[in-house]
Scaffold this active site. Structure first.
Site, PDB file in Angstrom:
ATOM      1  N   SER A 107     -27.015  12.061  39.940  1.00 33.70           N
ATOM      2  CA  SER A 107     -26.985  10.716  40.495  1.00 33.70           C
ATOM      3  C   SER A 107     -28.390  10.150  40.662  1.00 33.70           C
ATOM      4  O   SER A 107     -29.336  10.883  40.983  1.00 33.70           O
ATOM      5  CB  SER A 107     -26.285  10.734  41.855  1.00 33.70           C
ATOM      6  OG  SER A 107     -26.469   9.509  42.550  1.00 33.70           O
ATOM      7  N   GLN A 128     -27.442   9.573  35.710  1.00 31.36           N
ATOM      8  CA  GLN A 128     -26.718   8.335  36.034  1.00 31.36           C
ATOM      9  C   GLN A 128     -27.671   7.295  36.587  1.00 31.36           C
ATOM     10  O   GLN A 128     -28.563   7.595  37.385  1.00 31.36           O
ATOM     11  CB  GLN A 128     -25.621   8.639  37.052  1.00 31.36           C
ATOM     12  CG  GLN A 128     -24.829   7.430  37.513  1.00 31.36           C
ATOM     13  CD  GLN A 128     -25.327   6.872  38.843  1.00 31.36           C
ATOM     14  OE1 GLN A 128     -26.009   7.569  39.600  1.00 31.36           O
ATOM     15  NE2 GLN A 128     -24.980   5.638  39.131  1.00 31.36           N
ATOM     16  N   TYR A 130     -28.282   2.737  37.434  1.00 34.81           N
ATOM     17  CA  TYR A 130     -27.804   1.362  37.537  1.00 34.81           C
ATOM     18  C   TYR A 130     -28.852   0.441  36.907  1.00 34.81           C
ATOM     19  O   TYR A 130     -29.985   0.857  36.640  1.00 34.81           O
ATOM     20  CB  TYR A 130     -27.628   0.952  38.998  1.00 34.81           C
ATOM     21  CG  TYR A 130     -26.492   1.614  39.723  1.00 34.81           C
ATOM     22  CD1 TYR A 130     -25.236   1.026  39.774  1.00 34.81           C
ATOM     23  CD2 TYR A 130     -26.674   2.821  40.389  1.00 34.81           C
ATOM     24  CE1 TYR A 130     -24.192   1.626  40.464  1.00 34.81           C
ATOM     25  CE2 TYR A 130     -25.640   3.436  41.073  1.00 34.81           C
ATOM     26  CZ  TYR A 130     -24.399   2.830  41.111  1.00 34.81           C
ATOM     27  OH  TYR A 130     -23.369   3.428  41.783  1.00 34.81           O
ATOM     28  N   THR A 156     -23.617   3.232  35.351  1.00 36.09           N
ATOM     29  CA  THR A 156     -22.507   2.821  36.212  1.00 36.09           C
ATOM     30  C   THR A 156     -22.487   1.293  36.291  1.00 36.09           C
ATOM     31  O   THR A 156     -23.490   0.674  36.627  1.00 36.09           O
ATOM     32  CB  THR A 156     -22.651   3.431  37.608  1.00 36.09           C
ATOM     33  OG1 THR A 156     -22.568   4.858  37.497  1.00 36.09           O
ATOM     34  CG2 THR A 156     -21.537   2.953  38.533  1.00 36.09           C
ATOM     35  N   LYS A 228     -19.831   3.967  32.641  1.00 39.49           N
ATOM     36  CA  LYS A 228     -18.948   4.493  33.681  1.00 39.49           C
ATOM     37  C   LYS A 228     -18.440   3.356  34.569  1.00 39.49           C
ATOM     38  O   LYS A 228     -19.236   2.579  35.099  1.00 39.49           O
ATOM     39  CB  LYS A 228     -19.702   5.517  34.540  1.00 39.49           C
ATOM     40  CG  LYS A 228     -18.894   6.135  35.682  1.00 39.49           C
ATOM     41  CD  LYS A 228     -19.732   7.190  36.391  1.00 39.49           C
ATOM     42  CE  LYS A 228     -18.962   7.860  37.516  1.00 39.49           C
ATOM     43  NZ  LYS A 228     -18.727   6.946  38.651  1.00 39.49           N
ATOM     44  N   SER A 250     -13.201   5.112  35.422  1.00 36.68           N
ATOM     45  CA  SER A 250     -13.566   5.423  36.803  1.00 36.68           C
ATOM     46  C   SER A 250     -13.377   4.209  37.696  1.00 36.68           C
ATOM     47  O   SER A 250     -13.633   3.080  37.265  1.00 36.68           O
ATOM     48  CB  SER A 250     -15.033   5.871  36.864  1.00 36.68           C
ATOM     49  OG  SER A 250     -15.469   6.048  38.201  1.00 36.68           O
ATOM     50  N   HIS A 252     -14.911   4.507  40.701  1.00 40.45           N
ATOM     51  CA  HIS A 252     -15.986   4.845  41.630  1.00 40.45           C
ATOM     52  C   HIS A 252     -15.471   5.684  42.802  1.00 40.45           C
ATOM     53  O   HIS A 252     -15.904   5.502  43.948  1.00 40.45           O
ATOM     54  CB  HIS A 252     -16.678   3.585  42.147  1.00 40.45           C
ATOM     55  CG  HIS A 252     -18.144   3.770  42.412  1.00 40.45           C
ATOM     56  ND1 HIS A 252     -19.115   3.417  41.515  1.00 40.45           N
ATOM     57  CD2 HIS A 252     -18.811   4.296  43.470  1.00 40.45           C
ATOM     58  CE1 HIS A 252     -20.309   3.686  42.027  1.00 40.45           C
ATOM     59  NE2 HIS A 252     -20.148   4.220  43.212  1.00 40.45           N
ATOM     60  N   ARG A 255     -14.226   3.846  45.926  1.00 42.97           N
ATOM     61  CA  ARG A 255     -15.213   3.388  46.912  1.00 42.97           C
ATOM     62  C   ARG A 255     -15.654   1.943  46.682  1.00 42.97           C
ATOM     63  O   ARG A 255     -16.498   1.434  47.413  1.00 42.97           O
ATOM     64  CB  ARG A 255     -16.437   4.309  46.877  1.00 42.97           C
ATOM     65  CG  ARG A 255     -16.130   5.716  47.325  1.00 42.97           C
ATOM     66  CD  ARG A 255     -17.178   6.714  46.865  1.00 42.97           C
ATOM     67  NE  ARG A 255     -18.443   6.594  47.542  1.00 42.97           N
ATOM     68  CZ  ARG A 255     -18.726   7.139  48.736  1.00 42.97           C
ATOM     69  NH1 ARG A 255     -17.785   7.790  49.397  1.00 42.97           N
ATOM     70  NH2 ARG A 255     -19.918   7.026  49.267  1.00 42.97           N
ATOM     71  N   ASP A 283     -12.663  10.223  35.703  1.00 41.32           N
ATOM     72  CA  ASP A 283     -12.892  10.855  37.004  1.00 41.32           C
ATOM     73  C   ASP A 283     -11.971  10.232  38.043  1.00 41.32           C
ATOM     74  O   ASP A 283     -11.284   9.244  37.783  1.00 41.32           O
ATOM     75  CB  ASP A 283     -14.360  10.772  37.430  1.00 41.32           C
ATOM     76  CG  ASP A 283     -14.792   9.381  37.906  1.00 41.32           C
ATOM     77  OD1 ASP A 283     -13.968   8.452  37.950  1.00 41.32           O
ATOM     78  OD2 ASP A 283     -15.980   9.221  38.233  1.00 41.32           O
TER      79      ASP A 283
END
Length: 363
Positions: A107, A128, A130, A156, A228, A250, A252, A255, A283
């Site tokens: 992450s 991963q 952003y 993501t 993702k 996904s 998330h 969340r 996931d």
């Protein structure tokens, strides 16, 4: 709980006992009413169609993901702040991944640096990321990952703004300063609403990001880029057109947008949309080896596991992360044996039936 867990769900209780409430709620919680969080734990809408009288005395879980040989179609999902669960943090998680020969996705909110995790073991690692308001931050992190031997970038895309995570607001959850951002930005963002997790995200992530940014990201790295956060066939098609090397179905971990669909329920939609042009992963809610089997039968190349890894880490560090991963592998092997499959390639769409198909067949 004093006895060793007999299934992955029991690691959650060990984590609850080990962690301060604020940290446990951070890992375990979902958005708003947490409806998607409940639905995400692989809903009972997919059933087995086992085949019999097949020699299953020898079973292999090994497979190839993104060109790398791994022990099982299981990957460790990118989850944040592992040192809140255990002092060794993401380094312990990476070592467990290496020991189990599965891929780990680190992450961007790792509490260990990109370089520390890379030097800790020989795990196959992805990174991963952003798209930040400051593109130079994204670029620097990507370049550091590439120099450190990470094999792909996982972008993501489902966080233009952070979902409303009420437990974090009530607990006044605070993000510690992250070593990956030293010299770039501070995570110490003040919030009147209580959670500086949301304040940090709102101040750094770019809500204006579009499909064009995938092209920009591809221009600054030679690494393949996985997208993702895809939940629809429309976005799956766009991801392929934008040059994605893979798609991760996904929500998330439930969340972000509550009442978004459970990932298993939209997996096939995405698989059909990409038509085999890129691999599809999924996931959310994987808690048993049988969940892995179902996802593979519906077209996923592998699954990502998030919360179970963190729960194992909180319970007893690297040892328990290895136990969680091995438990899923053992359960997958048993499911394969009972379904008449000796290799991952043997798992087909004909080995499962959905509730919708059962309904249509009864009409």
């Amino acid at each position: 709980m004093t006895e060793d867990p007999v299934n992955v769900n029991e690691y959650q209780e060990l984590a609850r006992q080990a962690l301060p409430k604020m940290y446990y709620d951070f890992y375990a919680g979902g958005a708003e009413d947490q409806y998607t969080l409940k639905e995400n734990v692989m809903p009972n809408e997919c059933w087995f169609r086992p085949r019999i009288l097949i020699d299953v005395s020898k079973i292999s879980l090994s497979t190839t993901i993104l060109g790398y040989n791994v022990a099982a179609p299981i990957m460790i999902a990118p989850t944040a702040l592992h040192k809140l669960a255990h002092p060794e943090g993401e380094v312990a998680t990476a070592r467990a991944a290496a020991a189990c020969n599965v891929i780990m996705i680190l992450s961007y909110m790792s509490m260990c640096t990109v370089e520390e995790v890379a030097s800790s073991c020989d795990a196959i690692r992805l990174f991963q990321i952003y798209v930040y308001k400051r593109r130079d931050i994204t670029a620097r992190l990507v370049q550091r990952a590439e120099r450190s031997g990470y094999k792909a970038i996982v972008l993501t895309v489902d966080v233009p703004r952070l979902g409303r995570r009420e437990a974090d607001i009530k607990n006044k959850m605070v993000v510690p300063q992250l070593k990956n951002f030293e010299g770039l930005l501070s995570t110490q963002v003040v919030s009147d609403e209580g959670s500086n997790v949301q304040a940090f995200a709102d101040s750094t992530l770019d809500a204006s990001s579009t499909w064009k940014d995938i092209g920009w990201l591809r221009s600054i790295t030679k690494l393949p880029i996985l997208i993702k956060g895809v939940l629809t066939h429309e976005d799956a098609i766009k991801a392929v057109e934008a040059g994605a090397a893979g798609i991760i179905v996904s929500n998330h971990g439930a969340r972000q947008l509550d009442y978004s669909p459970a990932t298993i329920s939209v997996l096939e939609e995405v698989v059909h949309a990409v038509k085999g042009k890129v691999p599809v992963f999924v996931d959310g809610g994987v808690r048993q080896g049988s969940d892995v089997f179902k996802a593979l039968a519906l077209g996923a190349q592998a699954v990502l596991i998030g919360r179970p890894v963190v729960y194992g880490l909180a319970a007893k560090g690297e040892t328990r992360v290895r136990s969680v991963t091995q438990r899923l592998k053992d359960e997958l092997e048993l499911t394969m044996a009972l379904s008449g499959c000796t290799t991952i390639k043997d798992i087909t769409r004909g080995h499962v039936i959905t509730d919708r198909e059962r309904l249509h067949s009864s009409l």
